[in-house]
Design a protein around this motif. Sequence first.
Motif, PDB file in Angstrom:
ATOM      1  N   SER A  43       0.648  -1.320   0.161  1.00 35.98           N
ATOM      2  CA  SER A  43       0.016   0.051  -0.130  1.00 35.98           C
ATOM      3  C   SER A  43       0.656   1.357  -0.141  1.00 35.98           C
ATOM      4  O   SER A  43       0.416   2.278   0.423  1.00 35.98           O
ATOM      5  CB  SER A  43      -1.083   0.091   1.130  1.00 35.98           C
ATOM      6  N   GLY A  44       1.939   1.116  -0.483  1.00 31.32           N
ATOM      7  CA  GLY A  44       2.812   2.477  -0.543  1.00 31.32           C
ATOM      8  C   GLY A  44       3.692   2.877   0.450  1.00 31.32           C
ATOM      9  O   GLY A  44       3.776   4.244   0.612  1.00 31.32           O
ATOM     10  N   GLN A  45       4.652   2.100   1.142  1.00 28.11           N
ATOM     11  CA  GLN A  45       5.319   2.555   2.006  1.00 28.11           C
ATOM     12  C   GLN A  45       7.001   1.711   1.541  1.00 28.11           C
ATOM     13  O   GLN A  45       6.909   0.688   1.144  1.00 28.11           O
ATOM     14  CB  GLN A  45       5.238   1.885   3.231  1.00 28.11           C
ATOM     15  N   ALA A  46       7.946   2.428   1.621  1.00 27.14           N
ATOM     16  CA  ALA A  46       9.125   2.105   1.030  1.00 27.14           C
ATOM     17  C   ALA A  46      10.235   3.014   2.104  1.00 27.14           C
ATOM     18  O   ALA A  46       9.750   4.202   2.684  1.00 27.14           O
ATOM     19  CB  ALA A  46       9.692   2.763  -0.186  1.00 27.14           C
ATOM     20  N   VAL A  47      11.167   2.382   2.441  1.00 24.23           N
ATOM     21  CA  VAL A  47      12.383   2.861   3.543  1.00 24.23           C
ATOM     22  C   VAL A  47      13.552   2.795   2.675  1.00 24.23           C
ATOM     23  O   VAL A  47      13.872   1.966   2.045  1.00 24.23           O
ATOM     24  CB  VAL A  47      12.266   1.579   4.774  1.00 24.23           C
ATOM     25  N   PHE A  48      14.385   3.765   2.942  1.00 21.34           N
ATOM     26  CA  PHE A  48      15.635   3.991   2.221  1.00 21.34           C
ATOM     27  C   PHE A  48      16.650   4.890   2.877  1.00 21.34           C
ATOM     28  O   PHE A  48      16.224   5.540   3.845  1.00 21.34           O
ATOM     29  CB  PHE A  48      15.249   4.508   0.610  1.00 21.34           C
ATOM     30  N   ALA A  49      17.750   4.521   2.674  1.00 21.76           N
ATOM     31  CA  ALA A  49      18.798   5.446   3.307  1.00 21.76           C
ATOM     32  C   ALA A  49      19.416   6.658   2.176  1.00 21.76           C
ATOM     33  O   ALA A  49      19.572   6.122   1.048  1.00 21.76           O
ATOM     34  CB  ALA A  49      19.876   4.878   3.864  1.00 21.76           C
ATOM     35  N   SER A  50      19.628   7.704   2.463  1.00 22.46           N
ATOM     36  CA  SER A  50      20.236   8.837   1.620  1.00 22.46           C
ATOM     37  C   SER A  50      20.727   9.705   2.464  1.00 22.46           C
ATOM     38  O   SER A  50      20.688  10.232   3.565  1.00 22.46           O
ATOM     39  CB  SER A  50      18.969   9.581   0.869  1.00 22.46           C
ATOM     40  N   ALA A  51      21.945  10.011   1.747  1.00 22.96           N
ATOM     41  CA  ALA A  51      22.981  10.881   2.268  1.00 22.96           C
ATOM     42  C   ALA A  51      22.825  12.469   1.609  1.00 22.96           C
ATOM     43  O   ALA A  51      23.600  13.472   2.081  1.00 22.96           O
ATOM     44  CB  ALA A  51      24.676  10.402   1.900  1.00 22.96           C
ATOM     45  N   HIS A  52      21.707  12.568   0.959  1.00 25.81           N
ATOM     46  CA  HIS A  52      21.831  13.873   0.396  1.00 25.81           C
ATOM     47  C   HIS A  52      20.201  14.185   0.321  1.00 25.81           C
ATOM     48  O   HIS A  52      19.265  13.360   0.470  1.00 25.81           O
ATOM     49  CB  HIS A  52      22.052  13.954  -1.164  1.00 25.81           C
ATOM     50  N   GLY A  53      19.917  15.572   0.223  1.00 32.26           N
ATOM     51  CA  GLY A  53      18.502  15.780   0.272  1.00 32.26           C
ATOM     52  C   GLY A  53      17.805  16.134   1.567  1.00 32.26           C
ATOM     53  O   GLY A  53      18.452  15.756   2.614  1.00 32.26           O
ATOM     54  N   ASP A  54      16.745  16.737   1.633  1.00 33.94           N
ATOM     55  CA  ASP A  54      15.779  16.466   2.888  1.00 33.94           C
ATOM     56  C   ASP A  54      14.499  15.942   2.378  1.00 33.94           C
ATOM     57  O   ASP A  54      14.100  15.600   1.346  1.00 33.94           O
ATOM     58  CB  ASP A  54      15.814  18.086   3.034  1.00 33.94           C
ATOM     59  N   GLU A  55      13.697  15.913   3.445  1.00 35.30           N
ATOM     60  CA  GLU A  55      12.318  15.218   3.275  1.00 35.30           C
ATOM     61  C   GLU A  55      11.384  15.721   2.187  1.00 35.30           C
ATOM     62  O   GLU A  55      11.017  15.134   1.386  1.00 35.30           O
ATOM     63  CB  GLU A  55      11.348  15.527   4.433  1.00 35.30           C
ATOM     64  N   GLU A  56      11.516  16.954   1.703  1.00 35.69           N
ATOM     65  CA  GLU A  56      10.740  17.764   0.730  1.00 35.69           C
ATOM     66  C   GLU A  56      11.370  17.579  -0.596  1.00 35.69           C
ATOM     67  O   GLU A  56      10.632  16.983  -1.315  1.00 35.69           O
ATOM     68  CB  GLU A  56      10.675  19.190   0.793  1.00 35.69           C
ATOM     69  N   SER A  57      12.521  17.817  -0.613  1.00 35.58           N
ATOM     70  CA  SER A  57      13.118  17.505  -1.942  1.00 35.58           C
ATOM     71  C   SER A  57      13.373  15.767  -2.419  1.00 35.58           C
ATOM     72  O   SER A  57      12.973  15.597  -3.576  1.00 35.58           O
ATOM     73  CB  SER A  57      14.627  18.016  -2.014  1.00 35.58           C
ATOM     74  N   LEU A  58      13.403  15.051  -1.383  1.00 34.78           N
ATOM     75  CA  LEU A  58      13.509  13.625  -1.478  1.00 34.78           C
ATOM     76  C   LEU A  58      12.108  13.174  -2.047  1.00 34.78           C
ATOM     77  O   LEU A  58      11.855  12.380  -2.803  1.00 34.78           O
ATOM     78  CB  LEU A  58      13.845  12.869  -0.304  1.00 34.78           C
ATOM     79  N   ALA A  59      10.901  13.833  -1.426  1.00 33.26           N
ATOM     80  CA  ALA A  59       9.595  13.350  -1.648  1.00 33.26           C
ATOM     81  C   ALA A  59       9.300  13.965  -3.360  1.00 33.26           C
ATOM     82  O   ALA A  59       8.631  13.424  -3.890  1.00 33.26           O
ATOM     83  CB  ALA A  59       8.657  14.075  -0.760  1.00 33.26           C
ATOM     84  N   ALA A  60       9.668  15.214  -3.568  1.00 31.66           N
ATOM     85  CA  ALA A  60       9.438  15.401  -5.056  1.00 31.66           C
ATOM     86  C   ALA A  60      10.097  14.817  -5.993  1.00 31.66           C
ATOM     87  O   ALA A  60       9.712  14.613  -7.060  1.00 31.66           O
ATOM     88  CB  ALA A  60      10.024  17.237  -5.213  1.00 31.66           C
ATOM     89  N   GLU A  61      11.479  14.405  -5.695  1.00 28.99           N
ATOM     90  CA  GLU A  61      12.242  13.494  -6.495  1.00 28.99           C
ATOM     91  C   GLU A  61      11.345  12.347  -6.645  1.00 28.99           C
ATOM     92  O   GLU A  61      11.563  11.770  -7.703  1.00 28.99           O
ATOM     93  CB  GLU A  61      13.644  13.360  -5.984  1.00 28.99           C
ATOM     94  N   LEU A  62      11.012  11.808  -5.960  1.00 29.05           N
ATOM     95  CA  LEU A  62      10.515  10.353  -6.130  1.00 29.05           C
ATOM     96  C   LEU A  62       9.030  10.303  -6.626  1.00 29.05           C
ATOM     97  O   LEU A  62       8.900   9.735  -7.314  1.00 29.05           O
ATOM     98  CB  LEU A  62      10.214   9.697  -4.491  1.00 29.05           C
ATOM     99  N   ALA A  63       8.471  11.567  -6.293  1.00 28.83           N
ATOM    100  CA  ALA A  63       7.103  11.709  -7.142  1.00 28.83           C
ATOM    101  C   ALA A  63       7.426  11.912  -8.708  1.00 28.83           C
ATOM    102  O   ALA A  63       6.385  11.138  -9.526  1.00 28.83           O
ATOM    103  CB  ALA A  63       6.335  12.954  -6.677  1.00 28.83           C
ATOM    104  N   ARG A  64       8.505  12.626  -9.098  1.00 33.51           N
ATOM    105  CA  ARG A  64       8.725  12.737 -10.541  1.00 33.51           C
ATOM    106  C   ARG A  64       9.038  11.608 -10.790  1.00 33.51           C
ATOM    107  O   ARG A  64       8.649  11.006 -11.823  1.00 33.51           O
ATOM    108  CB  ARG A  64       9.915  13.737 -10.682  1.00 33.51           C
ATOM    109  N   ALA A  65       9.958  10.736 -10.384  1.00 30.20           N
ATOM    110  CA  ALA A  65      10.382   9.455 -10.902  1.00 30.20           C
ATOM    111  C   ALA A  65       9.310   8.402 -11.075  1.00 30.20           C
ATOM    112  O   ALA A  65       9.104   7.794 -11.941  1.00 30.20           O
ATOM    113  CB  ALA A  65      11.257   8.693  -9.777  1.00 30.20           C
ATOM    114  N   VAL A  66       8.336   8.467  -9.871  1.00 40.69           N
ATOM    115  CA  VAL A  66       6.994   7.465 -10.140  1.00 40.69           C
ATOM    116  C   VAL A  66       6.353   8.030 -11.448  1.00 40.69           C
ATOM    117  O   VAL A  66       5.728   7.013 -12.185  1.00 40.69           O
ATOM    118  CB  VAL A  66       6.385   7.403  -8.887  1.00 40.69           C
ATOM    119  N   GLU A  67       6.043   9.249 -11.499  1.00 44.36           N
ATOM    120  CA  GLU A  67       5.256   9.468 -12.564  1.00 44.36           C
ATOM    121  C   GLU A  67       5.892   9.365 -14.022  1.00 44.36           C
ATOM    122  O   GLU A  67       4.990   8.860 -14.997  1.00 44.36           O
ATOM    123  CB  GLU A  67       4.901  11.266 -12.690  1.00 44.36           C
ATOM    124  N   GLN A  68       7.054   9.685 -14.224  1.00 41.72           N
ATOM    125  CA  GLN A  68       8.147   9.251 -15.247  1.00 41.72           C
ATOM    126  C   GLN A  68       7.912   7.636 -15.395  1.00 41.72           C
ATOM    127  O   GLN A  68       7.662   7.439 -16.731  1.00 41.72           O
ATOM    128  CB  GLN A  68       9.494   9.775 -15.266  1.00 41.72           C
TER     129      GLN A  68
END
Length: 182
Positions: A43-68
Amino acid sequence: MATTYAALLRGINVGGGRKVPMAELRTLLEGLGHTGVRTYLQSGQAVFASAHGDEESLAAELARAVEQHFGFAVDVIVRDHAYLRAIADACPFPAAELEGRQLHATFFSAPVGPERFAGIDAEARLPEEFRLGDRVLYLYVPDGLGRSKLAEQLARPRVTEGVVATTRNWNTVVKLVELTRA
């Protein structure tokens, strides 16, 4: 140093549309350079580690990738372990005494104030109750979310206007706290 996050994708794999296979979501997140990628349920939960970005930029990046990748827009909220732990710790309801289906958390993409809820007659909806927290609404529904009249009122556009809102049952919240622990 990498931070561990949970991504909450709104409205996927529900009903017949907007299918996002979890294996593809994991591959997509790895392709964005994230590590330790895991998914929870369908139902749409993913866990990941990242050394770059913040919550908002990571959310926007993932939303763009999902749409593409999938061809449709999906709202995404990203929260780190510290936030999720704080939300669980601050729960105003006796979570340990309740079934997971009786307690929910609606996560908001931005802070929301009590004025959004001024038109809701909370007394008329008892024993159902809600409380606001930090970018979250805690919802107690003793008979479950599907039968809740209060949940219907809380989902109305005037309440959620201008913010992304996505709801998870308490079992999922607790599991995300566990999965994001570094």
